[in-house]
Scaffold this motif. Structure first.
Motif, mmCIF file in Angstrom:
data_model
loop_
_atom_site.group_PDB
_atom_site.id
_atom_site.type_symbol
_atom_site.label_atom_id
_atom_site.label_comp_id
_atom_site.label_asym_id
_atom_site.label_seq_id
_atom_site.Cartn_x
_atom_site.Cartn_y
_atom_site.Cartn_z
ATOM 1 N N ARG A 83 -88.012 -91.490 -0.990
ATOM 2 C CA ARG A 83 -88.167 -90.453 0.027
ATOM 3 C C ARG A 83 -87.227 -89.270 -0.225
ATOM 4 N NH1 ARG A 83 -90.261 -92.808 4.897
ATOM 5 N NH2 ARG A 83 -88.730 -91.785 6.208
ATOM 6 N N GLU A 133 -92.017 -89.645 -2.001
ATOM 7 C CA GLU A 133 -92.682 -89.376 -0.742
ATOM 8 C C GLU A 133 -91.951 -88.152 -0.194
ATOM 9 O OE1 GLU A 133 -93.709 -92.036 3.111
ATOM 10 O OE2 GLU A 133 -92.684 -93.044 1.469
ATOM 11 N N PHE A 152 -90.829 -85.101 2.374
ATOM 12 C CA PHE A 152 -90.644 -84.753 3.789
ATOM 13 C C PHE A 152 -89.941 -83.401 3.860
ATOM 14 C CE2 PHE A 152 -90.712 -89.296 3.353
ATOM 15 C CZ PHE A 152 -91.506 -89.738 4.405
ATOM 16 N N TYR A 173 -83.358 -91.774 2.931
ATOM 17 C CA TYR A 173 -83.865 -90.854 1.904
ATOM 18 C C TYR A 173 -83.036 -91.004 0.621
ATOM 19 C CZ TYR A 173 -86.215 -89.040 5.982
ATOM 20 O OH TYR A 173 -87.005 -88.945 7.103
#
Ligand code: GLN
Length: 279
Positions: free
Chosen positions: A112, A136, A138, A178
């Motif tokens: 993340r 991923e 964000f 993260y």
């Protein structure tokens, strides 16, 4: 009037206002108004332009002569290897920020990755484009208008990023941590005379200026990030050319290790990063 003549007039007008990139800007803006490429403008330099087109062009050249940024006139800015829509609600991405992207890619993040204060979406979209399913993605921003632009860019580039409206990390979920947090936060001192120069007077002040000394955002981010990072996760922050020592001090105080500062293409200190190892 012919295309060639209109271009020369616009160039001279911009030059007389001290715009250094007068010729380039004049032809970029005429391309925008006519939907002709720069090459087509050259080939068709003897073609007559409609009066409505000349009027529309003259209005934009007048705006540009007062310093209004080309990127806002065209509605886009190229960054790294992507084209981003930009509006007056977003900072115009700078080449300097590409060194942050390069450094982040060199660390080969997996899992993340979060971009704080994403603006038009530049950093996270460039990372996602290059890392694909390896990460991923964000991103968050305090400004809903900026987030809308970022999401539009995300869709146009056919990438997958999850967005949060958040003041720094306040509203970002952190049950799952993260592996990397990246940010180009506001960092300009409120009294910095540069704020009156170039494109800065036209850009959103909250994307540029931070606190009473320019360092507030960097201080908040370094303090908040550890609670969001995995063990040995990285934080990378862009900052002003004269803020490396202060940034490093914040990273140290927050418990980061392997702290380093890297330079931008102009040779100025621009990005500080560190790794967070849990005790
Ligand atoms: N690098 C930009 C400038 O000095 C400012 C961007 C920012 O504050 N994050 O023009």
């Amino acid at each position: 009037m012919k295309i060639g003549e209109v271009l020369v007039q616009a160039r001279e007008c911009l030059r007389s206002y001290g715009i250094e990139s007068a010729m380039l800007d004049a032809s970029l803006i005429l391309s925008h108004v006519t939907n002709l490429s720069k090459t087509q403008l050259l080939i068709h330099e003897d073609d007559e332009l409609d009066i409505e087109v000349i009027d529309a062009y003259a209005r934009l050249i007048e705006k540009r002569s007062k310093g209004y940024p080309v990127a806002y006139i065209l509605g886009y800015k190229d960054f790294y290897d992507i084209r981003l829509k930009v509006t007056e609600k977003t900072l115009i991405p700078r080449p300097d920020t590409e060194v942050l992207v390069e450094k982040a890619l060199s660390l080969n993040p997996k899992g993340r990755v979060l971009d704080v204060g994403t603006g038009s979406g530049a950093i996270i979209l460039a990372l996602k484009k290059h890392l694909g399913d390896q990460i991923e993605a964000f991103a968050c921003d305090i400004d809903m208008d900026a987030l809308n632009v970022a999401e539009e860019n995300c869709v146009a580039l056919n990438l997958d990023v999850t967005y949060f409206e958040s003041d720094f990390l306040n509203c970002v979920p952190n049950e799952k941590k993260y592996s990397m947090i990246v940010s180009n936060p506001p960092y300009i001192h409120p009294n910095d005379p540069h704020l009156r120069e170039s494109s800065l007077p036209f850009e959103p002040r909250k994307a540029l200026v931070s606190g009473y000394d320019g360092l507030e955002a960097i201080s908040i981010l370094t303090r908040e990030a550890p609670a969001f990072l995995e063990n040995n996760g990285y934080l990378l922050i862009e900052h002003g050319y004269n803020q490396a020592i202060a940034a490093q001090r914040f990273f140290k105080a927050a418990g980061f290790n392997f702290i380093q500062t890297i330079k931008d293409y102009g040779g100025n200190d621009r990005v500080t990063l560190g790794r967070y190892t849990k005790k």
